[in-house]
Scaffold this motif. Structure first.
Motif, PDB file in Angstrom:
ATOM      1  N   PRO A 151       0.828  -1.208   0.000  1.00  0.00           N
ATOM      2  CA  PRO A 151       0.000   0.000   0.000  1.00  0.00           C
ATOM      3  C   PRO A 151       0.860   1.254   0.000  1.00  0.00           C
ATOM      4  CG  PRO A 151      -0.018  -1.053   2.164  1.00  0.00           C
ATOM      5  CD  PRO A 151       0.675  -1.999   1.227  1.00  0.00           C
ATOM      6  N   SER A 152       0.696   2.064  -1.007  1.00  0.00           N
ATOM      7  CA  SER A 152       1.482   3.281  -1.160  1.00  0.00           C
ATOM      8  C   SER A 152       0.755   4.208  -2.119  1.00  0.00           C
ATOM      9  CB  SER A 152       2.889   2.959  -1.691  1.00  0.00           C
ATOM     10  OG  SER A 152       3.615   4.146  -1.940  1.00  0.00           O
ATOM     11  N   ARG A 153       0.972   5.499  -1.974  1.00  0.00           N
ATOM     12  CA  ARG A 153       0.360   6.470  -2.869  1.00  0.00           C
ATOM     13  C   ARG A 153       1.097   6.564  -4.201  1.00  0.00           C
ATOM     14  NH1 ARG A 153      -0.921  11.637   1.158  1.00  0.00           N
ATOM     15  NH2 ARG A 153      -2.334  10.510   2.570  1.00  0.00           N
ATOM     16  N   HIS A 154       2.316   6.075  -4.240  1.00  0.00           N
ATOM     17  CA  HIS A 154       3.130   6.239  -5.441  1.00  0.00           C
ATOM     18  C   HIS A 154       3.804   4.920  -5.774  1.00  0.00           C
ATOM     19  CE1 HIS A 154       5.625   8.185  -8.428  1.00  0.00           C
ATOM     20  NE2 HIS A 154       6.706   7.706  -7.852  1.00  0.00           N
ATOM     21  N   ARG A 155       3.494   4.359  -6.937  1.00  0.00           N
ATOM     22  CA  ARG A 155       4.114   3.133  -7.449  1.00  0.00           C
ATOM     23  C   ARG A 155       4.101   2.019  -6.400  1.00  0.00           C
ATOM     24  NH1 ARG A 155       6.382   3.766 -12.452  1.00  0.00           N
ATOM     25  NH2 ARG A 155       6.620   5.932 -13.154  1.00  0.00           N
ATOM     26  N   ALA A 156       2.911   1.487  -6.192  1.00  0.00           N
ATOM     27  CA  ALA A 156       2.706   0.496  -5.141  1.00  0.00           C
ATOM     28  C   ALA A 156       2.971  -0.935  -5.583  1.00  0.00           C
ATOM     29  CB  ALA A 156       1.273   0.603  -4.609  1.00  0.00           C
ATOM     30  N   ILE A 157       3.184  -1.167  -6.886  1.00  0.00           N
ATOM     31  CA  ILE A 157       3.406  -2.514  -7.404  1.00  0.00           C
ATOM     32  C   ILE A 157       4.879  -2.698  -7.725  1.00  0.00           C
ATOM     33  CG2 ILE A 157       2.791  -4.164  -9.210  1.00  0.00           C
ATOM     34  CD1 ILE A 157       0.167  -2.658  -9.554  1.00  0.00           C
ATOM     35  N   VAL A 158       5.425  -3.835  -7.303  1.00  0.00           N
ATOM     36  CA  VAL A 158       6.839  -4.146  -7.523  1.00  0.00           C
ATOM     37  C   VAL A 158       6.931  -5.385  -8.408  1.00  0.00           C
ATOM     38  CG1 VAL A 158       9.048  -4.709  -6.446  1.00  0.00           C
ATOM     39  CG2 VAL A 158       7.443  -3.183  -5.275  1.00  0.00           C
ATOM     40  N   VAL A 159       7.697  -5.277  -9.479  1.00  0.00           N
ATOM     41  CA  VAL A 159       7.916  -6.393 -10.406  1.00  0.00           C
ATOM     42  C   VAL A 159       9.415  -6.534 -10.623  1.00  0.00           C
ATOM     43  CG1 VAL A 159       7.498  -7.306 -12.712  1.00  0.00           C
ATOM     44  CG2 VAL A 159       5.695  -6.017 -11.543  1.00  0.00           C
ATOM     45  N   SER A 160       9.924  -7.738 -10.535  1.00  0.00           N
ATOM     46  CA  SER A 160      11.353  -7.956 -10.749  1.00  0.00           C
ATOM     47  C   SER A 160      11.650  -8.109 -12.234  1.00  0.00           C
ATOM     48  CB  SER A 160      11.817  -9.203  -9.993  1.00  0.00           C
ATOM     49  OG  SER A 160      11.285 -10.366 -10.590  1.00  0.00           O
ATOM     50  N   THR A 161      12.910  -7.880 -12.594  1.00  0.00           N
ATOM     51  CA  THR A 161      13.310  -8.089 -13.982  1.00  0.00           C
ATOM     52  C   THR A 161      13.184  -9.563 -14.372  1.00  0.00           C
ATOM     53  OG1 THR A 161      15.604  -8.250 -13.198  1.00  0.00           O
ATOM     54  CG2 THR A 161      14.859  -6.107 -14.046  1.00  0.00           C
ATOM     55  N   GLY A 162      13.360 -10.435 -13.382  1.00  0.00           N
ATOM     56  CA  GLY A 162      13.162 -11.856 -13.662  1.00  0.00           C
ATOM     57  C   GLY A 162      11.728 -12.155 -14.086  1.00  0.00           C
ATOM     58  N   ALA A 163      10.754 -11.505 -13.433  1.00  0.00           N
ATOM     59  CA  ALA A 163       9.359 -11.696 -13.817  1.00  0.00           C
ATOM     60  C   ALA A 163       9.091 -11.138 -15.210  1.00  0.00           C
ATOM     61  CB  ALA A 163       8.444 -11.047 -12.790  1.00  0.00           C
ATOM     62  N   GLN A 164       9.685 -10.000 -15.522  1.00  0.00           N
ATOM     63  CA  GLN A 164       9.490  -9.415 -16.852  1.00  0.00           C
ATOM     64  C   GLN A 164      10.044 -10.314 -17.949  1.00  0.00           C
ATOM     65  OE1 GLN A 164      11.388  -5.571 -16.357  1.00  0.00           O
ATOM     66  NE2 GLN A 164       9.409  -4.561 -15.991  1.00  0.00           N
ATOM     67  N   GLN A 165      11.087 -11.057 -17.631  1.00  0.00           N
ATOM     68  CA  GLN A 165      11.699 -11.923 -18.640  1.00  0.00           C
ATOM     69  C   GLN A 165      10.904 -13.205 -18.873  1.00  0.00           C
ATOM     70  OE1 GLN A 165      15.659 -12.510 -17.193  1.00  0.00           O
ATOM     71  NE2 GLN A 165      16.325 -10.418 -17.643  1.00  0.00           N
ATOM     72  N   VAL A 166      10.309 -13.758 -17.814  1.00  0.00           N
ATOM     73  CA  VAL A 166       9.636 -15.058 -17.967  1.00  0.00           C
ATOM     74  C   VAL A 166       8.159 -14.905 -18.313  1.00  0.00           C
ATOM     75  CG1 VAL A 166      11.239 -16.155 -16.366  1.00  0.00           C
ATOM     76  CG2 VAL A 166       9.065 -15.255 -15.506  1.00  0.00           C
ATOM     77  N   LEU A 167       7.568 -13.748 -18.083  1.00  0.00           N
ATOM     78  CA  LEU A 167       6.147 -13.557 -18.359  1.00  0.00           C
ATOM     79  C   LEU A 167       5.950 -12.922 -19.732  1.00  0.00           C
ATOM     80  CD1 LEU A 167       4.883 -12.130 -14.924  1.00  0.00           C
ATOM     81  CD2 LEU A 167       4.766 -14.496 -15.733  1.00  0.00           C
ATOM     82  N   SER A 168       4.941 -13.401 -20.426  1.00  0.00           N
ATOM     83  CA  SER A 168       4.578 -12.754 -21.681  1.00  0.00           C
ATOM     84  C   SER A 168       3.855 -11.441 -21.381  1.00  0.00           C
ATOM     85  CB  SER A 168       3.667 -13.678 -22.492  1.00  0.00           C
ATOM     86  OG  SER A 168       2.416 -13.842 -21.834  1.00  0.00           O
ATOM     87  N   ALA A 169       3.602 -10.668 -22.429  1.00  0.00           N
ATOM     88  CA  ALA A 169       2.930  -9.379 -22.234  1.00  0.00           C
ATOM     89  C   ALA A 169       1.540  -9.573 -21.643  1.00  0.00           C
ATOM     90  CB  ALA A 169       2.847  -8.636 -23.569  1.00  0.00           C
TER      91      ALA A 169
END
Length: 312
Positions: A151-169
């Motif tokens: 919970p945060s007012r600014h950029r509350a979601i965290v995604v790792s570069t590893g997730a970006q590499q293994v997940l499709s769009a």
């Protein structure tokens, strides 16, 4: 007055003890997770309201020292016997000490959770970078595929570069929709409230069951929001790819809690027919329960305290 206090006691027994096993059945029937979450939250809220009403009545009932409030205490107590006044004073002192002990156990726990989240967000500001494509996402340079929200007012979601590499769009979009549902529906606040209630009233069966059941129900509710936006298969694929991600304390991740079988239950639900929309009669009954569970103890407690204040 006796009738009102009895009603509060019955509310604690019904909501705090009997409601838990009944609500457990909703998890396995054709009731949506959002409806089940609302019922669990109403049962917990009603239990807390009734318990607070009983404590207030015990403190204010004559000849207790709280009777008539402190401003009228001196005029009221002489009308009662010394033995009754002394017994009420002892009972009230015990009740106050018990309430203080419960709060002393629960409030510091809540404070520690809030401080932990704050430190986590401060650490992220140092090691994570902003995602230019998504205004509410921080990117963490790490090979392990993780995705979670704080919970945060600014950029509350965290995604790792590893997730970006293994997940499709499409899979990444489903994960983001899942986390946005957590934030939009204030699931983090609800989990904090459940943790606080469990710290103060751990002996009530409904409270114990709610602490065990609600995390999975909240994940299912967020799953439904993601499916509505991106479909079933992208979310199922993302959940399977993120299944090895470690849990982050104080956060809600797409892979969910590490409870045994929880992720498999979510996947089977998404792939099967368990996501059928609840029948109108079931939704109506759940809505009536939510209203009654909160309104009944609230009304009884308010009337009881009003009568106690006007007794002298």
């Amino acid at each position: 007055m006796i009738v009102l206090v009895t009603g509060l006691v019955v509310s604690v027994v019904v909501l705090g003890c009997a409601a838990g096993p009944v609500l457990d059945l909703l998890r396995r029937s054709a009731v949506g997770p959002g409806t089940a979450v609302a019922c669990w939250a109403a049962a917990l809220a009603g239990t807390c309201i009734a318990a607070a009403g009983i404590a207030a009545a015990a403190l204010l009932a004559p000849p207790g020292p709280g009777h008539g409030f402190l401003s009228r205490l001196r005029d009221c107590l002489p009308h009662h016997g010394r033995i009754a006044t002394a017994a009420a004073a002892v009972a009230t002192a015990v009740l106050v000490a018990a309430c203080a002990a419960v709060l002393a156990r629960g409030l510091p726990r809540l404070g520690r959770a809030v401080r932990h989240r704050r430190r986590h967000r401060e650490m992220l500001r140092l090691v994570a970078r902003e995602d230019r494509r998504h205004p509410d996402v921080l990117v963490l340079d790490h090979p392990v595929a993780v995705a979670y929200s704080l919970p945060s007012r600014h950029r509350a979601i965290v995604v790792s570069t590893g997730a970006q590499q293994v997940l499709s769009a499409e899979e990444l979009g489903a994960v983001l929709a899942h986390e946005r549902a957590h934030l939009r529906q204030r699931h983090h606040v609800l989990l904090l409230a459940v943790d606080l209630v469990h710290a103060m009233l751990p002996w009530l069966p409904t409270v114990r069951r709610a602490k065990a059941r609600l995390p999975l129900l909240l994940e299912m509710a967020a799953d439904d929001a993601a499916v509505r936006a991106h479909g079933t298969q992208p979310l199922v694929g993302a959940l399977c790819r993120l299944s090895a991600a470690p849990a982050v304390a104080g956060a809600l991740g797409a892979a969910g809690a590490p409870a045994a079988g929880a992720l498999m239950e979510r996947v089977l639900r998404l792939e099967g027919a368990a996501r059928a929309r609840p029948r109108r009669a079931v939704r109506l009954a759940a809505g009536l329960f939510v209203v009654a569970a909160v309104a009944a103890p609230l009304l009884a407690g308010a009337v009881a305290i009003a009568e106690l204040a006007a007794t002298c």
